[in-house]
Design a protein around this motif. Structure first.
Motif, short mmCIF file in Angstrom:
data_model
loop_
_atom_site.label_atom_id
_atom_site.label_comp_id
_atom_site.label_asym_id
_atom_site.label_seq_id
_atom_site.Cartn_x
_atom_site.Cartn_y
_atom_site.Cartn_z
N LEU A 213 0.82 -1.20 0.00
CA LEU A 213 0.00 0.00 0.00
C LEU A 213 0.87 1.26 0.00
N ALA A 214 1.89 1.26 0.84
CA ALA A 214 2.76 2.44 0.91
C ALA A 214 3.51 2.65 -0.40
N ARG A 215 3.94 1.55 -1.02
CA ARG A 215 4.74 1.68 -2.24
C ARG A 215 3.90 2.08 -3.44
N ARG A 216 2.70 1.53 -3.54
CA ARG A 216 1.88 1.76 -4.74
C ARG A 216 0.89 2.92 -4.59
N HIS A 217 0.49 3.21 -3.36
CA HIS A 217 -0.55 4.22 -3.17
C HIS A 217 -0.14 5.29 -2.16
N GLY A 218 1.15 5.40 -1.91
CA GLY A 218 1.63 6.42 -0.98
C GLY A 218 1.18 7.83 -1.32
N PRO A 219 1.23 8.23 -2.60
CA PRO A 219 0.81 9.61 -2.94
C PRO A 219 -0.64 9.92 -2.58
N VAL A 220 -1.50 8.90 -2.49
CA VAL A 220 -2.90 9.14 -2.14
C VAL A 220 -3.00 9.80 -0.77
N PHE A 221 -2.13 9.39 0.16
CA PHE A 221 -2.18 9.94 1.51
C PHE A 221 -1.73 11.40 1.55
N GLN A 222 -1.03 11.84 0.52
CA GLN A 222 -0.54 13.22 0.50
C GLN A 222 -1.59 14.20 -0.03
N SER A 223 -2.70 13.69 -0.57
CA SER A 223 -3.75 14.58 -1.07
C SER A 223 -4.40 15.30 0.10
N VAL A 224 -4.75 16.56 -0.13
CA VAL A 224 -5.24 17.42 0.95
C VAL A 224 -6.76 17.41 0.97
N GLY A 225 -7.33 17.32 2.17
CA GLY A 225 -8.77 17.42 2.33
C GLY A 225 -9.46 16.06 2.38
N TRP A 226 -10.81 16.13 2.57
CA TRP A 226 -11.63 14.93 2.66
C TRP A 226 -12.81 15.06 1.72
N ARG A 227 -13.36 13.94 1.33
CA ARG A 227 -14.43 13.94 0.34
C ARG A 227 -15.66 14.72 0.81
N ASN A 228 -15.98 14.57 2.09
CA ASN A 228 -17.16 15.24 2.65
C ASN A 228 -16.74 16.29 3.68
N ASP A 229 -15.79 17.13 3.31
CA ASP A 229 -15.31 18.28 4.08
C ASP A 229 -14.45 17.88 5.28
N THR A 230 -14.96 17.04 6.17
CA THR A 230 -14.19 16.65 7.35
C THR A 230 -14.09 15.12 7.41
N LEU A 231 -13.13 14.65 8.18
CA LEU A 231 -12.96 13.20 8.32
C LEU A 231 -14.18 12.58 8.99
N ALA A 232 -14.76 13.27 9.98
CA ALA A 232 -15.92 12.73 10.69
C ALA A 232 -17.10 12.56 9.72
N ARG A 233 -17.38 13.56 8.89
CA ARG A 233 -18.48 13.46 7.93
C ARG A 233 -18.19 12.41 6.86
#
Length: 450
Positions: A213-233
């Motif tokens: 996961l870290a090797r193939r999808h590491g850049p995904v974690f660097q994206s800023v923000g959340w789909r529904n504004d906040t992590l809780a939502r």
């Protein structure tokens, strides 16, 4: 203007075959553990069976939510939004780990009393409690690992979860064999050795998947923000999507266990036949079921890309033909199995083998409505119509199959053939509501990115 091409059967097959092998490894490991513990005697088998039944409840919930994770990831992958992908992954992990931790806490608080009440002896209860304590590591590892595996599947990287199993299954067999029987200088731990071998294998498997996961999808974690504004939502939206899917799988598991308890009131030969056919049904059915799940993944991706309806129709027509081919393969497997009963189960009583052979017509016919219903169900789930699918499954199980099973067995005492035929009738009950909903076509316009 160039026409948009639809995926074909090869695309479904490319996703389905690693998922099928992974499922066979997953279910086959339970059988292998039983074979390794069997030389220790019936007491050891009883302890492992009791502990595995309790731990299996938590695992079942984890697997149920991982299926929802697979579909949600496929939707995000189709949209092509890294923030959506990160949101699906983090939300899924948060929910899955919460289930794993909660399950471990509950097991440590109440499992001891349950084991003491159900175990046939103090020795069996002691072994079962030890097994469960070690098995907590498996639960935590699977909570993380199954979520990551489903994420890979949703991203059309189904070979990665299979690779994890190709590494972990041999480790599990070797470690369990050595620790159960004290081979190669290892301590002889008995039943606890089986749990320890599983814990070692799952730990390695989880580390391997985390590294992938870290090797193939590491850049995904660097994206800023959340789909529904906040992590809780975002997590709440993910949970809202996942709950009906998880409830569907949990309901199916509970219905199966309730029916199994009812089967215990049948004659000994009939009950033995119903018990023996269950693992065959589970393993062989993976060929068609994983094909339909792969179809659902691709539908979710296509909907995420806002693919036009005609393209979706062309894809489904191809996937449907493949599903019928897969169903035919499963039917052929059962034909060979039933014709080979004398060799597979030479020590069974003739009446039990005759009952098993009598299931053949149902086993061959049921594969086709089951496959086409599964195509409908996975397609509608991919479009977010999860509550409707849940209702079809729950009502067909609890308003039809479970009470009909009780009526056939407890009231009328019907032969095993008619009791087993209820599985076919259940598929017939689901057929019309599934296909009518799919033919409406409004699922093709769903905004799965919401």
């Amino acid at each position: 203007m160039t026409a948009i091409s639809a995926p074909g059967a090869r695309d479904v097959f490319a996703l389905a075959w690693p998922m099928t092998l992974k499922a066979l490894f997953l279910h086959g490991t339970v059988v292998i553990d039983g074979l390794l513990v069997a030389p220790l005697g019936e007491g050891a088998l009883a302890a492992m069976g009791l502990a595995a039944a309790l731990g299996g409840i938590v695992l079942g919930v984890i697997f149920a939510f991982s299926h929802a994770m697979q579909i949600r990831t496929a939707q995000a992958y189709g949209v092509g939004d890294p923030v959506f992908l990160k949101s699906a992954l983090v939300s899924g992990l948060a929910i899955s780990v919460s289930i794993g931790v909660g399950g471990v806490v509950v097991i440590n608080l109440v499992a001891g009393a349950v084991v003491d009440a159900l175990a046939p002896s103090v020795a069996v209860a002691t072994q079962a409690r030890t097994y469960l304590a070690i098995f907590s590591i498996v639960l935590l590892g699977e909570a993380i690992g199954q979520c990551i595996a489903s994420y890979f599947n949703g991203c059309s990287q189904t070979k990665l979860p299979l690779l994890g199993y190709l590494i972990s299954v041999p480790i599990n067999i070797v470690a369990s064999l050595g620790l159960i029987h004290g081979l190669w200088g290892l301590p002889a731990m008995g039943v606890a050795g089986a749990a320890t071998g599983s814990a070692i294998a799952i730990s390695v498997q989880t580390v391997v998947w985390l590294a992938m996961l870290a090797r193939r999808h590491g850049p995904v974690f660097q994206s800023v923000g959340w789909r529904n504004d906040t992590l809780a939502r975002t997590a709440h939206r993910h949970l809202t999507f996942a709950l009906p899917i998880a409830a569907t799988f949990i309901s199916a598991t509970l219905a199966t266990h309730v029916c199994s308890l009812i089967y215990a009131n049948m004659s000994l030969n009939a009950f033995a036949a119903m018990t023996l056919i269950a693992p065959w049904n589970l393993l062989a059915g993976q060929v068609a079921m994983q094909w339909t799940q792969a179809t659902g993944i691709l539908v979710a991706q296509l909907l995420g890309k806002r693919t036009p309806g005609p393209v979706l129709d062309r894809f489904l027509s191809r996937a449907w033909r493949g599903a019928f081919l897969a169903a035919g393969i499963v039917a052929a497997i059962f034909l060979v199995m039933c014709l080979s009963l004398d060799r597979i189960y030479p020590d069974l009583e003739p009446e039990t083998r005759a009952t098993l052979f009598g299931f053949l017509p149902i086993l061959m016919v049921i594969q086709f409505p089951r496959a086409t219903n599964a195509i409908c169900g996975n397609t509608l789930r991919a479009a977010g119509d999860t509550v409707y699918v849940m209702h079809i499954f729950i009502w067909s199980q609890w308003a039809f199959r479970v009470p009909a099973t009780a009526l056939f067995v407890l009231t009328f005492g019907l032969p095993a053939f008619w009791v087993f035929s209820l599985f076919l009738w259940e598929e017939i009950v689901k057929f019309l509501p599934f296909h009518r909903r799919l033919r409406r076509g409004d699922w093709k316009q769903r905004d799965v990115a919401a």
